[in-house]
Design a protein around this motif. Structure first.
Motif, PDB file in Angstrom:
ATOM      1  N   GLY A   1       0.635  -1.356  -0.105  1.00  0.00           N
ATOM      2  CA  GLY A   1      -0.097   0.002  -0.036  1.00  0.00           C
ATOM      3  C   GLY A   1       0.947   1.384   0.066  1.00  0.00           C
ATOM      4  O   GLY A   1       0.299   2.278  -0.269  1.00  0.00           O
TER       5      GLY A   1
ATOM      6  N   LYS B   1       0.485   3.844  -3.036  1.00  0.00           N
ATOM      7  CA  LYS B   1      -0.632   4.426  -2.871  1.00  0.00           C
ATOM      8  C   LYS B   1      -0.888   5.585  -2.111  1.00  0.00           C
ATOM      9  O   LYS B   1      -1.208   6.554  -2.282  1.00  0.00           O
ATOM     10  CB  LYS B   1      -1.816   3.557  -2.522  1.00  0.00           C
ATOM     11  CG  LYS B   1      -3.387   4.115  -2.176  1.00  0.00           C
ATOM     12  CD  LYS B   1      -3.841   4.880  -3.616  1.00  0.00           C
ATOM     13  CE  LYS B   1      -5.419   5.404  -3.110  1.00  0.00           C
ATOM     14  NZ  LYS B   1      -5.422   6.839  -3.416  1.00  0.00           N
ATOM     15  N   VAL B   2      -0.130   5.409  -0.884  1.00  0.00           N
ATOM     16  CA  VAL B   2       0.041   6.332   0.015  1.00  0.00           C
ATOM     17  C   VAL B   2       0.990   7.452  -0.248  1.00  0.00           C
ATOM     18  O   VAL B   2       0.571   8.564  -0.501  1.00  0.00           O
ATOM     19  CB  VAL B   2       0.594   5.838   1.518  1.00  0.00           C
ATOM     20  CG1 VAL B   2       1.251   6.840   2.457  1.00  0.00           C
ATOM     21  CG2 VAL B   2      -0.297   4.933   2.230  1.00  0.00           C
TER      22      VAL B   2
ATOM     23  N   SER C   1      -1.125   9.603  -3.035  1.00  0.00           N
ATOM     24  CA  SER C   1      -2.048  10.417  -2.320  1.00  0.00           C
ATOM     25  C   SER C   1      -1.453  11.590  -1.836  1.00  0.00           C
ATOM     26  O   SER C   1      -1.892  12.784  -1.952  1.00  0.00           O
ATOM     27  CB  SER C   1      -2.871   9.673  -1.297  1.00  0.00           C
ATOM     28  OG  SER C   1      -3.470   8.638  -1.761  1.00  0.00           O
TER      29      SER C   1
ATOM     30  N   ILE D   1       4.063   8.012   7.552  1.00  0.00           N
ATOM     31  CA  ILE D   1       2.649   8.159   7.972  1.00  0.00           C
ATOM     32  C   ILE D   1       2.347   9.054   9.165  1.00  0.00           C
ATOM     33  O   ILE D   1       1.554   9.777   9.103  1.00  0.00           O
ATOM     34  CB  ILE D   1       2.295   6.677   8.485  1.00  0.00           C
ATOM     35  CG1 ILE D   1       2.280   5.579   7.259  1.00  0.00           C
ATOM     36  CG2 ILE D   1       1.109   6.630   9.073  1.00  0.00           C
ATOM     37  CD1 ILE D   1       1.433   6.068   5.995  1.00  0.00           C
TER      38      ILE D   1
ATOM     39  N   ASP E   1      -5.777  11.173   1.730  1.00  0.00           N
ATOM     40  CA  ASP E   1      -6.595   9.791   2.161  1.00  0.00           C
ATOM     41  C   ASP E   1      -5.461   8.653   1.763  1.00  0.00           C
ATOM     42  O   ASP E   1      -5.229   8.374   0.883  1.00  0.00           O
ATOM     43  CB  ASP E   1      -7.725   9.536   1.223  1.00  0.00           C
ATOM     44  CG  ASP E   1      -8.500   8.312   1.552  1.00  0.00           C
ATOM     45  OD1 ASP E   1      -8.149   7.555   2.371  1.00  0.00           O
ATOM     46  OD2 ASP E   1      -9.350   7.823   0.554  1.00  0.00           O
ATOM     47  N   ILE E   2      -4.935   8.007   2.941  1.00  0.00           N
ATOM     48  CA  ILE E   2      -4.124   7.003   2.915  1.00  0.00           C
ATOM     49  C   ILE E   2      -4.745   5.647   2.807  1.00  0.00           C
ATOM     50  O   ILE E   2      -4.204   4.536   2.444  1.00  0.00           O
ATOM     51  CB  ILE E   2      -3.092   7.067   3.947  1.00  0.00           C
ATOM     52  CG1 ILE E   2      -3.681   6.783   5.392  1.00  0.00           C
ATOM     53  CG2 ILE E   2      -2.150   8.416   4.016  1.00  0.00           C
ATOM     54  CD1 ILE E   2      -2.720   6.314   6.341  1.00  0.00           C
ATOM     55  N   TRP E   3      -6.057   5.723   2.965  1.00  0.00           N
ATOM     56  CA  TRP E   3      -6.795   4.211   2.758  1.00  0.00           C
ATOM     57  C   TRP E   3      -7.398   4.273   1.514  1.00  0.00           C
ATOM     58  O   TRP E   3      -7.828   3.085   0.991  1.00  0.00           O
ATOM     59  CB  TRP E   3      -7.989   4.186   3.885  1.00  0.00           C
ATOM     60  CG  TRP E   3      -7.293   4.408   5.156  1.00  0.00           C
ATOM     61  CD1 TRP E   3      -7.501   5.815   5.671  1.00  0.00           C
ATOM     62  CD2 TRP E   3      -6.184   3.791   5.916  1.00  0.00           C
ATOM     63  NE1 TRP E   3      -6.877   5.424   7.123  1.00  0.00           N
ATOM     64  CE2 TRP E   3      -6.103   4.526   7.167  1.00  0.00           C
ATOM     65  CE3 TRP E   3      -5.542   2.795   5.642  1.00  0.00           C
ATOM     66  CZ2 TRP E   3      -5.115   4.057   8.068  1.00  0.00           C
ATOM     67  CZ3 TRP E   3      -4.395   2.198   6.630  1.00  0.00           C
ATOM     68  CH2 TRP E   3      -4.442   2.988   7.785  1.00  0.00           C
TER      69      TRP E   3
END
Length: 168
Positions: free
Chosen positions: A12, A15-16, A19, A146, A165-167
């Motif tokens: 993930g 993606k983080v 974003s 994070i 939005d990290i999710w």
């Protein structure tokens, strides 16, 4: 354990980073200059620090190549926020910094294997003269990203700006 890369364990992270990159690209000079509180760095410095610390831990500390393809060729001693609050970085410069430093992250995710995570690594020319397991280093870089994204989200929320939005 196998000799496969550790990318799957951090699937993930791309993606983080994407974003974060998109959010940074949308910020104005005025928004990047915003301080979440008087004692904290402006947003541009927090974002630059996040990117620079990737280079410090993965290149300077862990000895991986790639620092020369980033703006942080002296990450152990010259990072935004920590060492430099004078050279303000624009949104475009920050996006480039996130892109170039994430290429270093991706190289590590592709070449480091599970057995490698137990190896003690470190360089004596880095501040602190310490060693850590390679697994600690990659966990440190991910959690550092994070941590600062959460800090940025706090500041963006205070300004009624869209959060990262990290999710997603």
């Amino acid at each position: 354990m196998t000799d496969r890369s550790i990318r799957l364990a951090f699937s993930g992270w791309a993606k983080v980073n994407s974003s974060l990159r998109e959010a940074v690209a949308s910020l104005s000079e005025e928004q990047l200059a915003r301080h979440p509180s008087p004692e904290r760095w402006p947003l541009w410095a927090t974002i630059g620090h996040l990117a620079c610390q990737r280079v410090f831990w993965l290149c300077d500390f862990a000895g991986e190549p790639g620092a020369d393809a980033t703006r942080f060729t002296n990450a152990a001693y010259d990072c935004p926020g920590d060492d430099d609050l004078e050279h303000v970085l624009s949104a475009a410069e920050l996006v480039e910094a996130l892109d170039s430093t994430f290429r270093v992250v991706e190289m590590c995710l592709d070449t480091w294997t599970l057995p490698m995570l137990a190896e003690e690594i470190g360089h004596l020319d880095c501040p602190g003269d310490r060693t850590h397991p390679r697994g600690f280093v990659v966990e440190r870089v991910f959690s550092h990203d994070i941590w600062h994204i959460a800090e940025l989200n706090e500041a963006l929320g205070q300004a009624d700006l869209p959060q990262i939005d990290i999710w997603g």
